[in-house]
Motif scaffolding. Structure first.
Motif, mmCIF file in Angstrom:
data_model
loop_
_atom_site.group_PDB
_atom_site.id
_atom_site.type_symbol
_atom_site.label_atom_id
_atom_site.label_comp_id
_atom_site.label_asym_id
_atom_site.label_seq_id
_atom_site.Cartn_x
_atom_site.Cartn_y
_atom_site.Cartn_z
ATOM 1 N N ILE A 166 0.494 -1.239 0.189
ATOM 2 C CA ILE A 166 0.232 -0.263 0.192
ATOM 3 C C ILE A 166 0.569 1.231 0.674
ATOM 4 N N LEU A 167 0.419 2.166 -0.780
ATOM 5 C CA LEU A 167 1.402 3.728 -1.095
ATOM 6 C C LEU A 167 0.201 4.044 -0.053
ATOM 7 N N ASN A 168 -0.756 4.539 0.572
ATOM 8 C CA ASN A 168 -0.795 5.707 1.128
ATOM 9 C C ASN A 168 -1.266 4.869 2.787
ATOM 10 N N GLY A 169 -0.512 4.830 3.000
ATOM 11 C CA GLY A 169 -1.337 4.243 4.841
ATOM 12 C C GLY A 169 -1.282 3.662 5.529
ATOM 13 N N ARG A 203 0.846 12.995 4.598
ATOM 14 C CA ARG A 203 -0.613 13.514 3.748
ATOM 15 C C ARG A 203 -0.433 13.266 2.324
ATOM 16 N N ARG A 204 0.476 12.868 1.692
ATOM 17 C CA ARG A 204 0.613 13.376 0.640
ATOM 18 C C ARG A 204 0.245 12.305 -0.250
ATOM 19 N N TYR A 205 -1.092 12.530 -1.761
ATOM 20 C CA TYR A 205 -1.682 11.000 -1.759
ATOM 21 C C TYR A 205 -0.583 10.772 -2.893
ATOM 22 N N TYR A 206 -0.258 9.479 -3.253
ATOM 23 C CA TYR A 206 0.417 8.699 -3.720
ATOM 24 C C TYR A 206 -0.314 7.873 -4.753
ATOM 25 N N PRO A 207 -0.012 8.121 -6.098
ATOM 26 C CA PRO A 207 -0.729 7.701 -6.935
ATOM 27 C C PRO A 207 -0.546 5.517 -7.244
ATOM 28 N N PRO A 208 -0.856 5.140 -8.067
ATOM 29 C CA PRO A 208 -0.740 3.543 -8.072
ATOM 30 C C PRO A 208 0.603 3.357 -8.980
ATOM 31 N N ARG A 209 1.579 2.516 -8.657
ATOM 32 C CA ARG A 209 2.566 2.245 -9.079
ATOM 33 C C ARG A 209 2.620 2.540 -10.423
ATOM 34 N N ASN A 210 3.489 2.523 -11.445
ATOM 35 C CA ASN A 210 3.701 2.503 -12.942
ATOM 36 C C ASN A 210 4.348 0.845 -12.988
ATOM 37 N N PHE A 211 4.140 0.303 -13.574
ATOM 38 C CA PHE A 211 4.029 -0.833 -13.738
ATOM 39 C C PHE A 211 5.054 -1.413 -14.830
#
Lengths: 298, 231
Positions: free
Chosen positions: B157-160, B197-205
């Motif tokens: 997970i990238l957002n917490g 607190r920043r939003y991280y988009p999904p991984r770039n595969f």
């Protein structure tokens, strides 16, 4: 068709229940539960391979609820599908008349019954909320225009009893920012703590129309309560409730659990703590009408 | 480094069964450090195979031992040219790259893996290695206090954190700390909580559609014939 959303937006105290699809094709009990509850509550959640255990799909069951005249809250987890599959499912669900989505990351495969499976998590909950929002605005995740946008009411979950709570709060704030319009909490039992959490949550959502539903899981025995304290993340049953559950003979424990649940519903309602409740009876859906009666809701 | 563990002895016995002359080949780099495939492990494996065969009354096989500095490098494989003369098969105790490098270099020689290549990680205590890097090709450690959520959060997970942690530990195992709680504490300590607190988009595969290749910008001429695929 949009009964749940209308109930939420009307400002009334919202009540939802939950349907756990069966593991197999025998849907008689499930259909009975749907018929029993669909007119008593504003919406019925349908779990998506709950606890990473293979079951009948949440889209099919959500559709069945809508067909039978109820409103479904279609749970979508990120565990089993990549972004193409999830968006495909969302378009299909919309086509089938499903209008509420609950976006979840999903329990890991290793806690379920297909432990060797590959978990996906191409999206996670915050990103999934964003994806649904984008589809509502007429675009897919890659930014391509959709031929007809979706019209989903977007839900998410939060765990007020998380320990530590601070990282969970940051995640909650991100979900609000990403576009969640309603929240269901993980099971809460400590009403004082829940009230404190709600004060914080109201602060975060101030000025935005975000609805908060208390998640209530009916206690069935003191053993179950202790088990949850020990093993279920983010769930805490306080000592006074453990004592209350233990104060009655075994055969009356379920009734006691129902009483507690009804009392918590009333507490939330009378004190304007939150906007509604989400009742999870976990396989004992038969008791939900009685709980609603005990709480004076029907 | 790359961390590996030796395959069960019965698997190795099954692989070498059809052959008479078998070379047990260690690797002097990663698998030496993680005690899975260095000179010592080659010697242990040799003894274990002999004992197992003696017990089974199957003593036809002739083993030899060698350990290269690195099996993943064509230059070092050249040292093997004479050693593999007359050998029927090789059991490589290198990572999967070493096994494949051997197979590419010696087209007529069967090569078998003696270890399971596990992950990129580090020793956390004597004899215990933990994974630390998923080689995702898109490093975000600058934002996560130097703790990798792609590797250490079981869901990547990238957002917490999810709703799974119990007392700071992962839903998958009470022995595993929740990566996001570790990240939170570290960022708090560094006064960098705003990163969380920043939003991280999904991984770039895209960077990891397999197999990957890196062409180094420097040293292409200097490295001569090996220069077309260098890091």
């Amino acid at each position: 068709m949009a009964r749940y959303r209308e109930a939420c937006e009307s400002g009334k105290f919202v009540v939802s229940g939950e349907i756990g699809p069966p593991k197999g094709t025998d849907v008689r009990e499930m259909v009975h539960h749907i018929d029993l509850l669909k007119d008593l509550v504003d919406g019925l959640n349908v779990t998506d391979n709950q606890s990473a255990v293979l079951r009948l799909g949440s889209m099919a069951v959500s559709h069945e609820i809508v067909t039978r005249g109820g409103d479904a809250i279609y749970q979508v987890t990120c565990r089993d599908r990549n972004r193409l599959a999830i968006q495909n499912d969302l378009l299909s669900a919309h086509f089938l008349g499903i209008r509420n989505v609950l976006a979840l990351t999903g329990d890991h495969v290793s806690v379920g019954d297909h432990k060797d499976a590959k978990e996906v998590y191409d999206f996670e909950s915050v990103q999934l909320i964003q994806a649904v929002k984008k589809m509502n605005e007429g675009f897919d995740w890659a930014g391509n225009e959709l031929q007809g946008s979706t019209d989903f009411y977007i839900g998410a979950v939060v765990t007020p009893e998380s320990d530590p709570i601070e990282p969970q709060k940051l995640k909650f704030e991100k979900k609000v920012e990403a576009g969640a319009q309603f929240f269901q909490t993980q099971a809460v039992y400590d009403m004082d703590n829940f009230q404190r959490f709600m004060e914080y949550a109201r602060g975060v959502t101030e000025g935005q129309d975000v609805k908060m539903m208390a998640g209530l899981v009916v206690l069935t025995s003191v053993g179950m309560a202790k088990y949850m304290n020990k093993f279920v993340p983010g769930v805490f049953v306080p000592d006074d409730l453990l004592e209350e559950m233990a104060s009655v003979p075994k055969e009356e424990a379920l009734h006691k659990g129902m009483e507690i649940c009804a009392r918590h519903i009333r507490f939330c309602m009378d004190n304007n703590v939150c906007d509604g409740v989400h009742i999870m009876a976990i396989g004992k859906e038969e008791i939900v009408p009685d709980i609603l009666r005990m709480a004076g809701l029907i | 480094m790359i961390v590996a563990e030796q395959k069960p002895l019965e698997d190795i016995i099954r692989m070498v069964r059809p052959y008479k002359k078998v070379l047990l080949l260690g690797c002097g780099t990663c698998t030496t450090v993680c005690n899975a495939g260095g000179e010592t492990e080659v010697a242990f494996l040799h003894d274990a195979l002999r004992m197992a065969e003696a017990r089974a009354g199957d003593g036809r096989r002739e083993y030899s031992e060698a350990t290269l500095k690195r099996q993943c490098d064509p230059e070092f494989l050249e040292h093997l040219t004479e050693r593999v003369e007359g050998v029927d098969a090789v059991v490589s105790l290198a990572c999967g790259t070493g096994v494949q490098a051997l197979a590419e270099r010696f087209a007529d020689l069967p090569v078998f893996p003696g270890v399971n290549t596990s992950f990129i990680g580090m020793a956390v205590e004597w004899g215990v290695w933990d994974e630390r890097c998923a080689a995702c090709g898109d490093c975000r450690l600058e934002d996560t206090g130097g703790i990798c959520p792609i590797t250490r959060c079981t869901k990547g997970i990238l957002n917490g954190p999810c709703a799974g942690p119990k007392k700071g530990h992962c839903e998958v195992s009470p022995d595993m700390e929740c990566a996001w709680i570790l990240i939170y504490r570290r960022l708090e300590r560094l006064g960098q909580l705003e990163r969380m607190r920043r939003y991280y988009p999904p991984r770039n595969f895209r960077p990891i559609s397999r197999p990957r290749r890196i062409v180094g910008k420097a040293g292409l001429e200097a490295r001569g014939s090996h220069g077309d695929v260098t890091a």
